[in-house]
Motif scaffolding. Sequence first.
Motif, mmCIF file in Angstrom:
data_model
loop_
_atom_site.group_PDB
_atom_site.id
_atom_site.type_symbol
_atom_site.label_atom_id
_atom_site.label_comp_id
_atom_site.label_asym_id
_atom_site.label_seq_id
_atom_site.Cartn_x
_atom_site.Cartn_y
_atom_site.Cartn_z
ATOM 1 N N HIS A 159 0.820 -1.214 0.000
ATOM 2 C CA HIS A 159 0.000 0.000 0.000
ATOM 3 C C HIS A 159 0.856 1.267 0.000
ATOM 4 N N ARG B 270 -4.340 11.027 8.338
ATOM 5 C CA ARG B 270 -3.826 10.517 9.599
ATOM 6 C C ARG B 270 -2.689 11.438 9.999
ATOM 7 N N THR C 178 -6.255 12.827 12.554
ATOM 8 C CA THR C 178 -6.448 11.910 13.677
ATOM 9 C C THR C 178 -5.108 11.301 14.079
ATOM 10 N N ASP D 205 3.318 9.324 -0.648
ATOM 11 C CA ASP D 205 2.123 8.563 -0.298
ATOM 12 C C ASP D 205 1.935 7.485 -1.346
ATOM 13 N N MET E 241 -0.826 5.890 -2.401
ATOM 14 C CA MET E 241 -1.877 6.357 -3.287
ATOM 15 C C MET E 241 -2.430 7.677 -2.763
ATOM 16 N N LEU F 83 -6.078 7.911 -0.596
ATOM 17 C CA LEU F 83 -7.491 7.713 -0.932
ATOM 18 C C LEU F 83 -8.316 8.961 -0.676
ATOM 19 N N GLU G 64 -11.498 10.298 -2.648
ATOM 20 C CA GLU G 64 -12.774 10.477 -1.949
ATOM 21 C C GLU G 64 -13.275 11.925 -2.117
HETATM 22 P P1 ADQ Z 1 -3.214 5.792 4.754
HETATM 23 O O1 ADQ Z 1 -1.821 6.290 4.951
HETATM 24 O O2 ADQ Z 1 -4.015 5.569 5.969
HETATM 25 O O3 ADQ Z 1 -3.240 4.452 3.875
HETATM 26 P P2 ADQ Z 1 -5.138 7.280 2.928
HETATM 27 O O4 ADQ Z 1 -5.128 6.543 1.665
HETATM 28 O O5 ADQ Z 1 -5.124 8.756 2.726
HETATM 29 O O6 ADQ Z 1 -3.872 6.953 3.812
HETATM 30 O O7 ADQ Z 1 -6.396 6.994 3.851
HETATM 31 C C1 ADQ Z 1 -6.983 5.783 4.019
HETATM 32 C C2 ADQ Z 1 -8.411 5.952 4.572
HETATM 33 O O8 ADQ Z 1 -8.430 6.531 5.872
HETATM 34 C C3 ADQ Z 1 -9.308 6.835 3.707
HETATM 35 O O9 ADQ Z 1 -10.499 6.132 3.453
HETATM 36 C C4 ADQ Z 1 -9.568 8.086 4.529
HETATM 37 O O10 ADQ Z 1 -10.876 8.618 4.381
HETATM 38 C C5 ADQ Z 1 -9.383 7.601 5.939
HETATM 39 N N1 ADQ Z 1 -8.810 8.687 6.743
HETATM 40 C C6 ADQ Z 1 -7.677 9.362 6.515
HETATM 41 N N2 ADQ Z 1 -7.507 10.331 7.448
HETATM 42 C C7 ADQ Z 1 -8.553 10.244 8.277
HETATM 43 C C8 ADQ Z 1 -8.970 10.964 9.436
HETATM 44 N N3 ADQ Z 1 -8.247 11.973 9.922
HETATM 45 N N4 ADQ Z 1 -10.130 10.599 10.033
HETATM 46 C C9 ADQ Z 1 -10.868 9.583 9.556
HETATM 47 N N5 ADQ Z 1 -10.526 8.864 8.462
HETATM 48 C C10 ADQ Z 1 -9.399 9.190 7.831
HETATM 49 C C11 ADQ Z 1 -2.263 3.600 3.234
HETATM 50 C C12 ADQ Z 1 -1.237 4.286 2.336
HETATM 51 C C13 ADQ Z 1 -1.934 5.150 1.294
HETATM 52 C C14 ADQ Z 1 -2.911 4.289 0.485
HETATM 53 C C15 ADQ Z 1 -3.816 3.486 1.407
HETATM 54 C C16 ADQ Z 1 -4.647 2.475 0.622
HETATM 55 O O11 ADQ Z 1 -0.358 5.086 3.128
HETATM 56 O O12 ADQ Z 1 -0.989 5.741 0.431
HETATM 57 O O13 ADQ Z 1 -3.705 5.143 -0.319
HETATM 58 O O14 ADQ Z 1 -3.054 2.747 2.371
HETATM 59 O O15 ADQ Z 1 -3.842 1.679 -0.174
#
Ligand code: ADQ
Length: 461
Positions: free
Chosen positions: A156, A265, A300, A364, A366, A368, A372
Amino acid sequence: MSRLVVVSNRVALPAKGKQASGGLTTGIFDALRDTGGIWFGWSGEIAGKQAAEPKVTKADGLTYATVDLPRKDYEGYYNGFSNAALWPLFHYRLDLMSFTREDFAAYQRVNTLFADALISMLHPDDLVWVHDYHLIPMAENLRRAGAKQRIGFFLHTPFPSFGVLAALPHYDSLLESLCAYDLVGFQTNEDLTAFHEAVCRGASGAVLPDGRIRAFGRTFRAGVFPIGVDPDAIAEMAVPAVKSRTLRRFEEGIRNRQLIIGVDRLDYSKGLEHRFKAFACFLERYPENRGRVRFLQIATATRSNVPEYRALRQRLGALAGDIAGRFSELDWTPMQYLNRSFSHRSLCGFLRISRIALVTPLRDGMNLVAKEYVAAQDPGDPGVLILSPFAGAAYELDGAIIANPYDPDAVAEALQMAAQMTLDERCERWRAMMMILRRNNITAWRENFLRALGETRSQLS
Ligand code: ADQ
């Protein structure tokens, strides 16, 4: 159809009366439901001593199997090697990488423990899909325990260039572990190219004319499978979310000002410090926007046991306070910085009412949130996405304004351009991005990966 077995660090156990939330969770859940499969991983619990048998829960036609981790291994495996060595390394932050041989040994032990717990649950024809950097040695351990099934891996995060990867002690051992899979999937072409280079330079391997890779006496496949979202489900969630009490109260508070949003995050890879400084630069360079915009950053807290995350949280709090102190008026505050989390539904609502999204990670896989945001927009009055070229999403979302997060002036200029963009241009950019989101949605992601894995032949069968 082969049964699917998903292996990930954490398992989204069915909470009573709650739907699986979040795109990735739902995507995996749907894939498992199609085949009546198993979701295997860490329970999230620390055991006093090693738990021998996985705990099995059955719900909605799926089997969830989880293991507790011994405290000593949890520290080294999770906080240590996974999140203090691999995560910074894969995000090009060698300055933050902290490696110890003890942590690496704990990482190997946990992967062996997982494989030993899973092996007896596998059927001969299963497809095993392992997720992310915590579990790179899973296939190797499963093979050692006798598994002959086809095993795929999806990363990921980004895969770093060879010069960066080579800074990790024992990187060759990780490469060998990756080469034990039948299929290794990455988010972007850049990641795949970096992997090819690592295999050729770091493991004397070769990329064959048909794209297969030969290394460590095995031949396997690697490919690009950009993760997506379910754009229609997000739009369906966002429309009613805007009418919720939380959102209505928030909108009253911002009083028709243009909302700029960031949702991440709390992680140093997301470029939040750079983003805050760029926002200050925007207010400095384009003072006409003071009083007219509001920046909402939802971040968060995660991984609070890793020291760097606690330090980052403190620095961000101070920076947000400085910006408020410097630019606030009696009747206007420039930004709101929230460390709390929201439901996915509320987040989609916030994304929909935002005129601009700032998605500016330093690296990063991706991102998401970028996808979104686009999916949540009102088709008749869509907002503008400002996107870092270092997010995997930038390879697909060419309707975004691309801005280098290391250049505060570039992000400030992008904000000004977004704030002034005509409705026609916003619609045109949004439509182009929606086409891509629909084509590369979450279903396409998992179907493409699983089809490619199904077409491989186990090296041992
Ligand atoms: P993450 O680093 O967690 O994921 P991201 O892809 O931006 O990053 O977010 C994943 C999910 O968490 C999204 O559905 C988003 O809505 C939710 N999210 C993010 N911040 C949030 C917050 N503050 N409160 C609530 N929900 C929140 C890892 C990799 C990314 C990759 C994903 C999926 O680091 O690059 O896109 O996996 O492969």
